[in-house]
Design a protein around this motif. Structure first.
Motif, PDB file in Angstrom:
ATOM      1  N   UNK A   1       4.354  -6.820  -6.848  1.00 44.11           N
ATOM      2  CA  UNK A   1       2.905  -6.571  -6.819  1.00 44.11           C
ATOM      3  C   UNK A   1       2.504  -5.878  -5.517  1.00 44.11           C
ATOM      4  N   UNK A   2       3.100  -6.343  -4.408  1.00 41.94           N
ATOM      5  CA  UNK A   2       2.817  -5.690  -3.122  1.00 41.94           C
ATOM      6  C   UNK A   2       3.304  -4.241  -3.133  1.00 41.94           C
ATOM      7  N   UNK A   3       4.479  -4.020  -3.728  1.00 43.83           N
ATOM      8  CA  UNK A   3       5.024  -2.651  -3.786  1.00 43.83           C
ATOM      9  C   UNK A   3       4.103  -1.739  -4.590  1.00 43.83           C
ATOM     10  N   UNK A   4       3.589  -2.248  -5.712  1.00 39.60           N
ATOM     11  CA  UNK A   4       2.666  -1.451  -6.529  1.00 39.60           C
ATOM     12  C   UNK A   4       1.405  -1.116  -5.742  1.00 39.60           C
ATOM     13  N   UNK A   5       0.896  -2.116  -5.007  1.00 44.54           N
ATOM     14  CA  UNK A   5      -0.312  -1.898  -4.214  1.00 44.54           C
ATOM     15  C   UNK A   5      -0.066  -0.861  -3.120  1.00 44.54           C
ATOM     16  N   UNK A   6       1.088  -0.964  -2.454  1.00 42.95           N
ATOM     17  CA  UNK A   6       1.410  -0.004  -1.391  1.00 42.95           C
ATOM     18  C   UNK A   6       1.591   1.399  -1.956  1.00 42.95           C
ATOM     19  N   UNK A   7       2.222   1.479  -3.128  1.00 42.84           N
ATOM     20  CA  UNK A   7       2.423   2.791  -3.758  1.00 42.84           C
ATOM     21  C   UNK A   7       1.083   3.423  -4.105  1.00 42.84           C
ATOM     22  N   UNK A   8       0.154   2.628  -4.633  1.00 38.14           N
ATOM     23  CA  UNK A   8      -1.178   3.148  -4.966  1.00 38.14           C
ATOM     24  C   UNK A   8      -1.898   3.569  -3.689  1.00 38.14           C
ATOM     25  N   UNK A   9      -1.767   2.770  -2.610  1.00 36.54           N
ATOM     26  CA  UNK A   9      -2.404   3.116  -1.335  1.00 36.54           C
ATOM     27  C   UNK A   9      -1.871   4.450  -0.808  1.00 36.54           C
ATOM     28  N   UNK A  10      -0.551   4.648  -0.944  1.00 35.47           N
ATOM     29  CA  UNK A  10       0.033   5.920  -0.507  1.00 35.47           C
ATOM     30  C   UNK A  10      -0.432   7.068  -1.408  1.00 35.47           C
ATOM     31  N   UNK A  11      -0.549   6.778  -2.687  1.00 38.28           N
ATOM     32  CA  UNK A  11      -0.949   7.793  -3.676  1.00 38.28           C
ATOM     33  C   UNK A  11      -2.311   8.400  -3.338  1.00 38.28           C
ATOM     34  N   UNK A  12      -3.269   7.542  -2.926  1.00 37.11           N
ATOM     35  CA  UNK A  12      -4.639   8.041  -2.705  1.00 37.11           C
ATOM     36  C   UNK A  12      -4.785   8.733  -1.350  1.00 37.11           C
ATOM     37  N   UNK A  13      -3.703   8.783  -0.549  1.00 41.11           N
ATOM     38  CA  UNK A  13      -3.777   9.431   0.761  1.00 41.11           C
ATOM     39  C   UNK A  13      -3.551  10.935   0.680  1.00 41.11           C
ATOM     40  N   UNK A  14      -2.936  11.394  -0.388  1.00 38.06           N
ATOM     41  CA  UNK A  14      -2.571  12.810  -0.495  1.00 38.06           C
ATOM     42  C   UNK A  14      -3.446  13.462  -1.564  1.00 38.06           C
TER      43      UNK A  14
END
Length: 1309
Positions: free
Chosen positions: A921-934
């Motif tokens: 769940x943390x990995x999914x959240x981090x991936x989404x956080x990275x996704x919205x940065x670019x």
């Protein structure tokens, strides 16, 4: 054969030879004259001359055996002298490592006692044989390139965990890791070694010298005048650190580099057997060369390449006689490598495709026909071991000719069906680590690999600024640079073509192993491979801590790419035959594989938790959707007591079965070893000079087997179990209704695909990230070179000393860049090429489709292993971050759609209740956080269906208390960044002059706000009356906590800094402090976002909680302002310390965030809203006008009056940040300050003094304004409203409050 030379009659399989005269007249055997000529031509004497026909003995099959024995014994007269102990050597004739007493520390030793792995800090071991006179040599095959000291020692040398070979008198060592030689002291010597190199250790006891060679190239004399004389004898020895591994060759196999004149291996070669084997091979070659023309009655020369055994009895009986003597010799390692492998390689040396040399197939047929089964098995095993060793330890040469040579022979052997099946079943994954065949090692020394000739011109990018970022102004490439770049690219292309030849051969091997048409004589190769492959995956998944078992990640990377190529070949081949099935472009793993028990996932975590738990909770869904019934008896709860009992019983059983010798030092422990021998065989001896408690595994594998329902043991599965038959769906049992009834491909290929995804998750992704380091090194050296050249151009002519030093630096950097750019070319071709990128992209799409299909099954989605989601996220990360310097992800087909589908997965599943693992769940959240940065990936999020976007925003706005909220907050902040007050920066203004971190980090991306997602957020906050208060209260609570923690920590830091004694603040404490500050800023930005998008939540007092939220907000804002803006306060002092780790702590980020909220409430709203916000802000007892004045640089008059002597320090002011704050924004701050100044004056003039009795007894800040029912106690509204959010009991009497009424003090009083 049943008897070898015991008499005149012997048998082999179905052929029987006899001395009875009538047998010679059997139809098909040629006449006696022709037979005599034939046998004399085949069995020539040692000198190769044939006596004249009149003088030679007449040969028939009756006397052939006697003739053959005489020929074989011709040169063995001196055999006795050879067998005597060689002068100058003491010890057993078979030299191995001394596993009984000659070691120190913890070591794992191979079952052949020649390979060793370090299992402690610095373990040492010596050989069983020593030398005291003469010249001797042995070889060490380097399996890992870490810290090792290899050489010679005497019996008196005493080693420990710190001191090894070379650290004591009378021990001498070479260390290629540090490029030094050791004998008590140390000096530079030799070259650096790499995994796959061979070190030759030479000792000359006549001259008293020791020397070393690396891959056959002498490194020069290392030591001279070594101690000799009575009692001085030298043993081969090694010391190696944890997990380092080597294998020794003392002479049990042919030395790879035996060309040193006068030196003998420690173990004598089997000379007599060698002579015999070579003679017999010569006779075998004669049989192949000479044909019998029966019609003409003469012997003819034949084309050997097309030779076939066509049922000619004469030839067959002749071969049977040869193999009678040849077969036993082919069970010996030395002879297989020196005689058989050399002969087979010579057949392929004529060039052409492997198919053009059917002779090897014919020879293998002969071996299976004329050798006993155990002899064929041993011979094939030794042949493959020798091939693997030769492939792995061949030096890299420009055309990769050696590697190609050995791979071609491997293919030729594996083309033989019976041999292939035997090797697959018993050797390739059990004895050998055949994954080595799919690895192409990277050369550490580019000059030896011939890369200088292949890539004569080097080039590297010069587009980086001093900070390491790509410069904005792309300089025009000069003509010279363009020529260099193109020459470099041409060299890279030449290299790529050569490596592609090797990769093509490796894929051919896998195609042979994945053949499912060879069903003659048992299971097809593919099904044997599948079972072995699954076991291989299990070893790597279940033994993360046991380095000896794990396949090195660099091997996994190459294996993955070759397996993908072979899989897609068969997948698309099936599509061509069955048009209704899917092509490999649409490949995915159907969801039923995850719950029907046909594929074993070992103990890997599922999305919904443990498999046993899922089968209990979802058994009804399995029955309804997949028609899978689970026997209740198989669902017995496995309690901790059960596990303990199982463990105890299994351990006691294991101990009772283990021989008592195994409990002694040096006892045997079956344990497969990846790193040890060059064949990567199995290390089964665990040597320890300490207690041997490590020898009892904590828990035997398979303890939980009883709860794995419907799971067949991997080794027991057959073709029918996998592919299915009529009425049996095999691996696809239990298709859910949501899954289309369309054939995908062969079931066996689905399991291979599943294994590929698992392999990527196990270690491939980490290795891809690791190898990027070479590219980073190139960039760093390129920047250093550029900087040095600029300094040279600026250096004054009078300073020759500086100029010379700079020229030396320039030369060093240039040489290093030349080396690294060639090495980078190799890595880019083998790991980061466009084809490899397409493989990873294909894998990403496979995972996306698999997740989408699994998601449709509803609750059964919980059965999916976690690694599918991990691989989807990691493969995208790899494509974006690791391949980008060479290839662009945007060029991949269907890239935009793939990005959007991955975005939909992240948006949906980061808050999916079916996923229970906190890590995933943390990995999914981090991936989404990275996704919205670019920007690119953020637009993909905006393209997902509106319903999913709104659902995602709703999940992001859930209260922060019950979940990890920092990442959620970070996502919201990224969606806002670029819209807030003074919030358009990439890096904080005060950090611009410092060296930045990696510019590709998500936090350093330029602002890219999403107005679309902001609108969704505003709509949700306005329309859902319960959502807004719960979300904002949680944000305010977390802000209160984060800022309070931050203030507490900087107090401790300040106290530590003021102490007189020198002390250091813990770096972890500094990091936590900076994190709390960053969290406070990001929470303030989310509040600013909320106030801007939906101000009515605070200012529309018709909403039940608006006034309370506004009061809480005002209270927190005043606290933050007062702490940060007070002159010479705690915050100021800590910021001025400029401690490493607290770089981000500064006035600007936190003050502009607070200013943004205040401006929105007091300036950018209607009159009524401004009045309400002003009233609440001024009513807060913490409000100080000077805090607002501080924002614009207006210092306190009192502070100015009492100021110390003037300093250069300037006061903070928003006016100094004109690049970050617009004039319009500054004007709003001025307006806000004027407004508050006026309002505070009026409030001060109209406010009547309040007696202490009328103040709230809780806060003593506001007048009493509320009375509680039923107990009639009183407080201000702010206190009781805040209290009732968490508690219904009265402050004072603990009675349950049923209601709150307004309280107004009676006028009479």
């Amino acid at each position: 054969m049943t008897s070898r030379g015991a008499g005149t009659a012997f048998s082999s399989k179905n052929y029987r030879l006899s001395t009875e005269p009538e047998k010679s007249k059997v139809t098909g055997i040629v006449n006696s004259r022709l037979l005599n000529d034939y046998l004399h031509r085949v069995f020539t004497s040692a000198d190769g001359n044939q006596p004249a026909a009149a003088y030679r003995k007449n040969l028939t099959f009756q006397n052939l055996q006697e003739h053959l024995e005489r020929l074989l014994s011709e040169e063995n007269g001196s055999e006795d002298s050879r067998d005597q102990v060689a002068e100058g050597r003491l010890g057993p004739s078979t030299v191995v490592l001394d596993h009984t007493s000659g070691f120190e520390g913890l070591l794992l030793v191979d079952d052949d006692l020649l390979g060793v792995i370090g299992h402690s800090n610095f373990g040492s071991i010596r050989a069983t044989t020593c030398v005291y006179k003469g010249k001797w040599i042995y070889e060490v095959l380097i399996s890992s390139q870490g810290l090792m000291q290899i050489g010679w020692c005497t019996l008196n040398c005493r080693f420990n965990q710190e001191e090894g070979v070379g650290d004591t008198p009378d021990s001498y060592a070479y260390d290629g890791n540090r490029v030094r030689k050791w004998n008590v002291t140390t000096t530079n010597y030799g070259k650096s070694w790499a995994a796959g190199d061979i070190v030759s250790c030479l000792i000359d006891l006549d001259e008293g010298t020791i020397a070393f060679c690396l891959n056959g190239i002498s490194l020069g004399t290392a030591f001279d005048n070594i101690t000799r004389g009575a009692g001085m004898a030298y043993f081969p020895a090694i010391s190696l650190s944890f997990k380092e591994s080597v294998a020794f060759n003392f002479g049990s196999r042919p030395l790879r580099y035996p060309l040193v004149e006068g030196y003998r291996p420690l173990q004598d070669p089997p000379v007599a057997d060698l002579v015999k084997a070579r003679k017999l091979l010569g006779y075998l070659k004669n049989v192949i060369h000479i044909g019998i023309d029966v019609t003409e009655g003469k012997l003819v020369e034949k084309d050997t390449s097309m030779w076939q055994l066509q049922g000619e009895p004469t030839v067959l009986i002749t071969l049977a006689h040869i193999f009678n003597y040849f077969s036993p010799l082919m069970c010996k390692v030395y002879l297989v490598e020196d005689v058989l492998m050399t002969f087979l390689l010579s057949i392929l040396e004529r060039g052409g495709a492997v198919e053009a040399h059917p002779l090897i197939q014919q020879l293998l047929n002969l071996m299976w026909l004329l050798m006993e089964e155990y002899e064929v098995h041993e011979c094939l095993k030794q042949l493959l071991m020798s091939l693997l060793r030769a492939y792995r330890f061949s030096p890299i040469i420009p055309d990769l000719g050696l590697q190609i040579h050995y791979l071609r022979l491997t293919i030729a052997v594996l083309k033989h069906e019976k041999s292939r099946k035997y090797l697959l079943s018993n050797v390739l994954f059990d004895v050998l680590r055949s994954v080595v065949f799919f690895y192409i090692k990277s050369p550490l020394r580019v000059e030896e690999a011939g890369l200088q000739e292949l890539i004569p011109t080097t080039w590297w990018p010069n587009r980086f600024t001093k900070e390491g970022k790509e410069s904005k102004e792309v300089k025009e490439e000069s003509a010279e640079e363009r020529l260099r770049r193109r020459a470099y690219e041409r060299g890279c292309q030449r290299l790529k073509k050569r490596i592609e030849v090797v990769e093509g051969l490796q894929v051919q091997i896998l195609k042979l192993l994945l053949n499912n048409k060879d069903r003659g004589g048992g299971e097809a190769s593919r099904y044997i491979f599948l079972n072995k492959f699954r076991k291989f995956l299990q070893e790597n998944a279940s033994n993360r801590g046991n380095l000896a078992v794990l396949c090195p990640p660099e091997y996994m990377v190459c294996f993955l790419h070759r397996l993908i190529a072979a899989l897609r070949y068969f997948w698309d081949g099936h599509k061509a035959k069955t048009p209704a099935s899917l092509s490999s472009e649409g490949a995915y793993v159907p969801p039923q594989l995850f719950y029907n028990g046909k594929v074993d996932y070992f103990d890997l975590q599922r999305l919904g938790g443990l498999l046993s738990h899922l089968k209990k909770t979802l058994k009804d869904d399995l029955a309804a959707k997949a028609n899978i019934l689970i026997d209740p008896a198989e669902l017995q709860a496995v309690t901790m007591d059960d596990l303990d009992e199982d463990e105890e019983s299994a351990t006691s059983a294991a101990q009772s079965q283990r021989p008592s010798a195994a409990l002694a030092i040096g006892g045997a422990l079956a344990r497969p070893a990846w790193l040890s021998s060059p064949t990567l065989g199995r290390a089964n001896r665990f040597l320890s000079t300490a207690a041997v408690s490590l020898m009892n595994p904590r828990r035997p594998l398979g303890t939980l087997e009883k709860i794995k329902v419907l799971t067949l043991r991997t080794e027991q599965r057959t073709r029918e179990d996998i592919e299915g038959t009529h009425g049996n769906e095999g691996l696809l049992l239990g298709r859910p209704p949501e899954e289309p009834d369309q054939p995908i491909t062969e079931n066996s290929l689905l399991e291979v695909l599943d294994g590929i995804v698992m392999m990527y998750n196990l270690s491939v992704h980490q290795q891809l990230g690791k190898m990027v380091g070479v590219s980073d090194d190139v960039n760093e050296y390129a920047m250093a070179l550029k900087d040095t050249e600029e300094k040279i151009s600026r250096c004054p002519k009078r300073r020759r000393d500086i100029h010379e030093e700079l020229l030396k630096s320039q030369k060093v950097f240039s040489e290093k860049l030349n080396h690294l750019s060639r090495r980078l070319a190799w890595i880019n071709v083998t790991i980061y090429s466009k084809e490899k990128m397409q493989d990873i992209y294909w894998l990403l799409r496979v995972c996306i489709r698999t997740i989408e299909h699994g998601d449709r099954t509803g609750s059964l989605f919980a059965f999916m292993p976690e690694f599918y989601l991990s691989v989807a996220m990691n493969s995208y990360s790899a494509l974006k971050n690791y391949f980008s310097p060479v290839n662009s992800m945007e060029e991949l087909p269907g890239y935009e759609e793939t990005l959007m589908r991955l975005a939909a997965i992240l948006a949906k599943h980061f808050a999916d209740s079916r996923i229970v693992g906190t890590d995933i769940r943390d990995s999914l959240m981090q991936a989404l956080a990275s996704y919205v940065c670019y920007p690119h990936s953020l637009r993909a999020v905006e393209r997902i269906p509106e319903e999913q976007r709104i659902s995602m925003m709703k999940n992001l706005l859930a209260p922060y208390e019950q979940r990890p909220w920092a990442q959620t907050n970070w996502i919201l902040v990224r969606l806002w960044r670029g819209c807030g007050f003074g919030y358009r920066y990439t890096r904080l203004p005060h950090l611009l002059k410092t060296k930045p971190e990696d510019a590709s980090l998500p936090s350093l991306q330029k602002p890219c706000p999403s107005t679309l997602l902001q609108r969704h957020m505003a709509h949700l906050l306005r329309s859902d009356r319960d959502l807004a208060p719960s979300f904002l209260n949680s944000v305010l609570n977390q802000l209160n906590w984060a800022f309070s923690e931050f203030i507490g920590m900087i107090q401790e830091i300040q106290q530590a800094a003021e102490r007189l004694e020198r002390n250091f603040v813990d770096s972890r404490q500094l990091k936590v402090c900076a994190t709390c500050f960053d969290l406070s800023v990001s929470l303030l930005r989310v509040l600013e976002m909320t106030v801007t998008l939906a101000p009515e939540i605070f200012l529309d007092w018709n909403r039940p909680s608006s006034e309370l939220l506004l009061r809480r907000l005002a209270q927190l804002l005043n606290q933050v302002l007062n702490r940060v803006t007070a002159e010479r306060n705690l915050f100021d002092r800590v910021v001025n310390l400029r401690l490493p780790g607290l770089e981000s702590v500064d006035h600007y980020p936190i003050l502009v965030a607070v200013t943004g909220i205040l401006v929105r409430l007091l300036v950018d709203t209607d009159v009524q809203g401004t009045e309400r916000a002003t009233t609440v802000l001024l009513a807060d007892p913490c409000f100080q006008l000077r805090s607002i004045q501080y924002l614009l640089g207006h210092a306190e008059p009192s502070a100015l009056a009492a100021a110390a002597p003037p300093t250069d320090k300037r006061h903070f002011s928003l006016h100094t940040y004109t690049e970050y704050i617009s004039t319009e924004e500054l004007a709003k701050v001025e307006k806000m300050l004027n407004h508050l100044s006026e309002e505070s004056k009026q409030a001060a003039a109209t406010t009547l003094p309040t007696s202490e009795e009328d103040l709230c007894p809780i806060c003593y800040a506001h007048p009493i304004s509320a009375i509680f029912r039923p107990c009639s106690h009183k407080s201000c509204k702010a206190c009781i409203n805040q209290h009732l959010m968490n508690n219904k009991d009265c402050f004072f009497c603990k009675a349950t409050i049923t209601g709150v009424d307004d309280f107004t003090k009676p006028a009479s009083s």
